[in-house]
Design a protein around this motif. Structure first.
Motif, mmCIF file in Angstrom:
data_model
loop_
_atom_site.group_PDB
_atom_site.id
_atom_site.type_symbol
_atom_site.label_atom_id
_atom_site.label_comp_id
_atom_site.label_asym_id
_atom_site.label_seq_id
_atom_site.Cartn_x
_atom_site.Cartn_y
_atom_site.Cartn_z
ATOM 1 N N GLU A 502 -0.795 -1.239 4.659
ATOM 2 C CA GLU A 502 0.122 -1.670 3.600
ATOM 3 C C GLU A 502 1.559 -1.669 4.090
ATOM 4 N N LYS A 503 1.927 -0.699 4.954
ATOM 5 C CA LYS A 503 3.284 -0.684 5.508
ATOM 6 C C LYS A 503 3.519 -1.933 6.373
ATOM 7 N N CYS A 506 3.864 -4.914 4.177
ATOM 8 C CA CYS A 506 5.166 -4.933 3.493
ATOM 9 C C CYS A 506 6.266 -5.402 4.441
ATOM 10 N N GLN A 507 6.209 -4.949 5.688
ATOM 11 C CA GLN A 507 7.236 -5.346 6.659
ATOM 12 C C GLN A 507 7.197 -6.847 6.940
ATOM 13 N N GLN A 509 6.826 -9.066 4.790
ATOM 14 C CA GLN A 509 7.522 -9.785 3.716
ATOM 15 C C GLN A 509 8.961 -10.121 4.125
ATOM 16 N N SER A 663 3.764 8.211 2.538
ATOM 17 C CA SER A 663 3.950 6.876 1.977
ATOM 18 C C SER A 663 3.782 6.954 0.471
ATOM 19 N N ARG A 923 8.988 -1.125 -6.779
ATOM 20 C CA ARG A 923 8.309 -2.208 -6.056
ATOM 21 C C ARG A 923 9.212 -2.809 -4.987
#
Length: 925
Positions: A502-503, A506-507, A509, A663, A923
């Motif tokens: 998930e990290k 997210c990066q 994005q 996290s 978020r």
């Protein structure tokens, strides 16, 4: 007419010695006493018409009206049915922002709670500032019987009591501190009682053990109220190396010594106890006594109170009075009036010290009844004030009965050297310790109390049901690591791998033209991991936990959570090699460079692991629903965030950042906040206050002292993650303050020390600091030294400046060493904000900011002349474990709290947000 029916008695005191003196006075004042003999050992009061008290509830008793009048005087009458709760006492109100002094008796309970929450050593002072006398009618003297004809035997000692019949305090008369304590405990629920006793322990006040009920004479042993007290002391075995030991005061066994008064004593028990407990020449008033301010005020409802305190060795020869923990007990009032409490003390104590001026026939018969006791008895006499020859005659009779000799009789008169006398008492205690003697825990004391018919607060049905549920969970835990691996299956590797994916996702994005193939691969891996998690069912232990927090009874739910905290701590305790640095044992520590292995210290099993497991079930299910892999109608765990939000509303700290993966489980946190928004309805305006700093700088202790919160303190006993706790703002104050609740976030052990490298560890710390500060309206940065600003926090400053979100910052320098060290001089405050230091240069270079050499003052909008920097004096007055919290620390924390609330009210804390806005901010960040 009152008739006392008994067998072979000639004195009311002999028949019912446990009945209070005031009740005896009532009986004398109502009518002549006629003694009759009849068969049977029981006795009861009867009126002239043959009815007894149980048949006629209209019979006036002075004690009943005294209790009700005291509660009315203190404004506590309304809390006799619906008890005062812990959440009630923690609400932020107008009074939270001012250091006010009580003006009328109804102010006293709230003043006491406010000062106790702040660990203020003056909390017991009941002085009122009567600038304007209230327009109140004086309390009617209940002993006034103008039309009554009173008969008594002139030879009876009770006749003197008629004239010493004390009046109740009036609105312009101070209240005895012990009466205030008893009235407040009677009016509080179990959880507020527990909080009061815990804070009193931190202040080194003597604690209430047996709470007298002066109205119903159904005294309460406060076992539950003491459950949360944990102490650390130096344990030195006869052979081998000594070490620190930590245990609950409820469970640890120690010899007990009781101090009681018989009839009248010229010597003060409490003063003597304080002298025995105080090392060196530093006198600490653990027990409230007659020479303190208001100490001589008549006690109205607190006679019969039994207090408890302990001595704990520190390992320092110059401070340790005794080589092992010792329990001291103090009975308020005369043993003849409180026979039941005295009987309890004789059964649990290794020795009893009896202070008296006179030994009469009545007292002799009371003590003669203890002839079967194995307890050692010591008398402390003032014979020149009493009847010397009579005392000697009765003492000679008691010597074979109580198995004592002349060494058990001590004489203390005004000319006696106090220091020498205290050394003699200590020597007696030391001799008893060296011989085989009884050692009891508070649980053992409660068992003895039950046998004597005392009520034990822990025996209520809800508490016992919650305890049984906890034991069904903890009895299966033989090894914490194995239990986490086998029973909490969604944590560990599955969650760590999912968090990492998930990290990375997210990066992407924020990446420029991220490859779609890589994005799809990450999405596929995440779904596989979430499907793997979702294939499991909650284990039996987790199901039992969910049932516990789903109870429709709020009290049972709260009992269960407290039992779980203690039960899990007990299970994990043998694994701890070093004593946890709790609030009671906080030791100085410097923030320094640490590696990732140090950051991830072994985490003790706690309630947060069960909630974390619930969160992972919710996360996995939500992820699959979002991806269309699971129909929404087949969800099993959608109600979990609602359960967690109810816990947050009851005052439980909940995990915001997972301590195992470092996290944030975003779906779980946002789901929880949505449910919180639903439950708060229109009262959902929030201010977020966070505290960051290196572990060991006292930030959790600071938050707990400031707001009465329950954040874990100490690196080795507390979880690693960041936790949040909700504080309610009183409705009458919310409009003025501009918010309905304050969400407090404690960063725990997430932030390390000085700058190490630009590796994963540092990037992780900087990201977490940015997240917490970005969510906040107000940020308190706790520092151990004036230059010790963690590099991760400097990075967060630089990153947040880009976003334009700059919370109100307060730098707190805590003196962890010596209370006598003065606060930093003005140039020291300026030095904290003036660069360009090595950390500022490195942080700016790593963030690729060309203007990184600006002063931190300019970056954080801090002006050293506007009290953005605080010096907090040392926490302790003295050396732990016998140290009390220093008054200077408490007062400084209150001033910081007042400043923070003032900034919030004046809009200096950036724009306040509602819960919906906070969800969106979570978020984005």
């Amino acid at each position: 007419e009152v008739e006392l029916l008994g067998k072979g008695h000639s004195d009311l005191g002999e028949v019912a010695p446990e009945i209070k003196a005031s009740e005896r006075r009532t009986a004398v004042a109502i009518a002549d006493l006629e003694w009759r003999e009849m068969e049977g050992d029981d006795c009861e009061f009867r009126y002239g018409d043959g009815t007894n008290e149980a048949q006629d509830n209209d019979f006036p008793t002075v004690e009943r009206s005294r209790l009700q009048e005291m509660l009315s005087l203190l404004g506590l009458e309304m809390y006799q049915v619906q008890k005062l709760s812990l959440q009630d006492s923690l609400q932020i109100s107008f009074d939270s922002m001012k250091n006010w002094a009580p003006q009328v008796p109804k102010d006293l309970p709230w003043n006491f709670l406010r000062k106790l929450q702040a660990l203020n050593a003056d909390a017991r002072n009941t002085t009122m500032v009567l600038d304007v006398l209230p327009d109140a009618r004086p309390v009617e003297k209940e002993s006034q019987m103008e039309e009554e004809i009173i008969y008594w035997d002139p030879a009876d000692d009770l006749a003197a009591d008629i004239y010493s019949f004390s009046e109740l305090p009036t609105p312009d008369t101070p209240v005895n501190p012990l009466d205030l304590l008893c009235a407040l405990l009677i009016s509080s629920d179990s959880f507020l009682q527990q909080e009061i006793v815990l804070k009193m322990a931190l202040c080194q006040f003597a604690l209430p053990l047996v709470l007298p009920d002066s109205e119903n004479h159904y005294h309460t042993f406060l076992l539950w109220a003491m459950r949360g007290i944990v102490r650390t002391w130096w344990s030195q075995p006869p052979r081998g190396v000594g070490s620190f030991r930590e245990d609950s005061v409820v469970l640890s066994r120690a010899p007990a010594f009781a101090f009681v008064r018989m009839d009248v004593s010229s010597n003060s028990k409490s003063q003597l106890l304080n002298a025995v407990l105080s090392p060196g020449h530093r006198q600490w008033d653990c027990f409230w006594h007659r020479d303190l301010n208001l100490g001589t005020n008549a006690r109205e409802i607190s006679d019969g109170l039994v207090e408890i305190s302990w001595f704990f060795p520190s390992g320092r020869e110059d401070l340790d009075i005794f080589p092992e923990p010792v329990t001291f007990l103090n009975l308020r009032g005369d043993i003849g009036s409180h026979w039941l409490q005295f009987k309890l003390l004789t059964e649990i104590s290794s020795a009893v010290f009896i202070l008296t001026d006179n030994i009469s026939k009545k007292e002799y018969k009371l003590l003669y009844s203890m002839k079967e006791s194995t307890t050692k008895y010591y008398f402390i006499l003032s014979p020149y004030r009493g009847k010397r020859n009579t005392n000697l005659r009765f003492l000679n009779k008691l010597i074979p009965v109580l198995k004592i000799d002349h060494s058990h009789v001590l004489v203390k008169v005004s000319s006696t050297d106090s220091d020498s006398f205290v050394k003699r008492i200590r020597a007696i205690v030391g001799n008893v310790l060296r011989a085989p003697c009884r050692r009891v825990s508070v649980e053992d004391m409660a068992h003895a109390a039950r046998k004597l018919g005392l009520k034990v607060d822990e025996d209520c049905e809800e508490c016992q049901k919650a305890k049984d549920r906890m034991e069904r969970i903890t009895r299966k835990i033989k090894d914490s690591d194995a239990y986490r691996r086998d029973e909490l299956r969604l944590q560990g590797d599955p969650w760590r791998k999912a968090a990492q994916v998930e990290k990375e996702f997210c990066q992407l994005q924020w990446a420029v033209d991220p490859p779609e193939k890589h994005r799809a691969e990450l999405r596929r891996r995440l779904l596989e991991l979430r499907m793997q998690q979702n294939s499991h069912d909650p284990s039996l232990g987790v199901q039992e936990f969910i049932s516990g927090i789903s109870s429709p009874s709020l009290s049972e739910k709260q009992y269960f959570l407290r039992w779980m905290e203690w039960g899990l701590a007990r299970v994990a305790q043998p694994r701890l090699r070093q004593p946890p640095e709790t609030l009671l044992t906080l030791r100085p520590k410097h923030g320094g460079a640490t590696d990732l292995g140090e950051l991830l210290w072994p985490e003790p099993l706690g309630v947060e692991h069960f909630l974390r497991e619930m969160g992972q079930f919710y996360e996995a299910e939500s992820c699959l629903v979002e991806a269309g892999r699971l129909p929404a109608g087949q969800r099993r765990f959608a109600h979990f965030p609602g359960l967690a939000s109810e816990l947050l509303l009851t005052g439980l700290p909940l995990e915001l950042i997972d301590g195992s993966t470092l996290s944030m489980p975003v779906r779980w946190v946002t789901g929880l906040l949505k449910e919180l928004h639903v439950r708060l309805e229109r009262r959902s305006r929030l201010v977020v206050l966070s505290a960051l700093g290196v572990p060991g700088t006292g930030k959790s202790t600071l938050l707990n002292t400031m707001f009465g919160l329950r954040f874990a303190t100490g690196k080795s006993c507390s979880p690693r993650g960041a936790f949040m706790q909700l504080i309610t703002v009183a409705e009458g104050f919310s409009q003025d303050l501009g918010c309905d609740h304050i969400l407090v976030i404690d960063s725990g052990g997430l932030i390390g020390g000085a700058l190490t490298s630009a590796g994963d560890r540092f990037e992780l710390e900087a990201s977490l600091a940015t997240l917490l500060m970005g969510l906040s309206n107000v940020t308190v940065i706790s520092l151990a030294e004036t230059k010790d600003i963690p590099a991760a926090i400097l990075h967060a400053f630089l990153r947040l400046e880009k976003t334009g979100h700059m919370p109100n910052y307060q730098f707190v320098y805590q003196n962890l060493h010596d209370v006598s060290v003065p606060g930093p001089r003005p140039r020291d405050k300026r030095q904290l904000l003036d660069p360009p230091g090595d950390l500022s240069r490195a942080a700016a270079q790593m963030e690729k900011q060309s203007d990184g050499f600006r002063a931190l003052a300019g970056l954080a909008f801090c002006d050293p002349e506007k009290q953005h920097i605080w010096h907090i004096p040392g926490l302790w007055h003295g050396a732990p474990p016998m140290a009390a919290v220093s008054l200077a620390y408490s007062e400084a924390i209150f001033e910081l709290k007042r400043c923070l609330l003032e900034n919030i009210r004046n809009g200096l804390s950036n724009q306040n947000k509602n819960i919906q806005q906070l969800i969106e901010l979570v978020r984005r960040l």
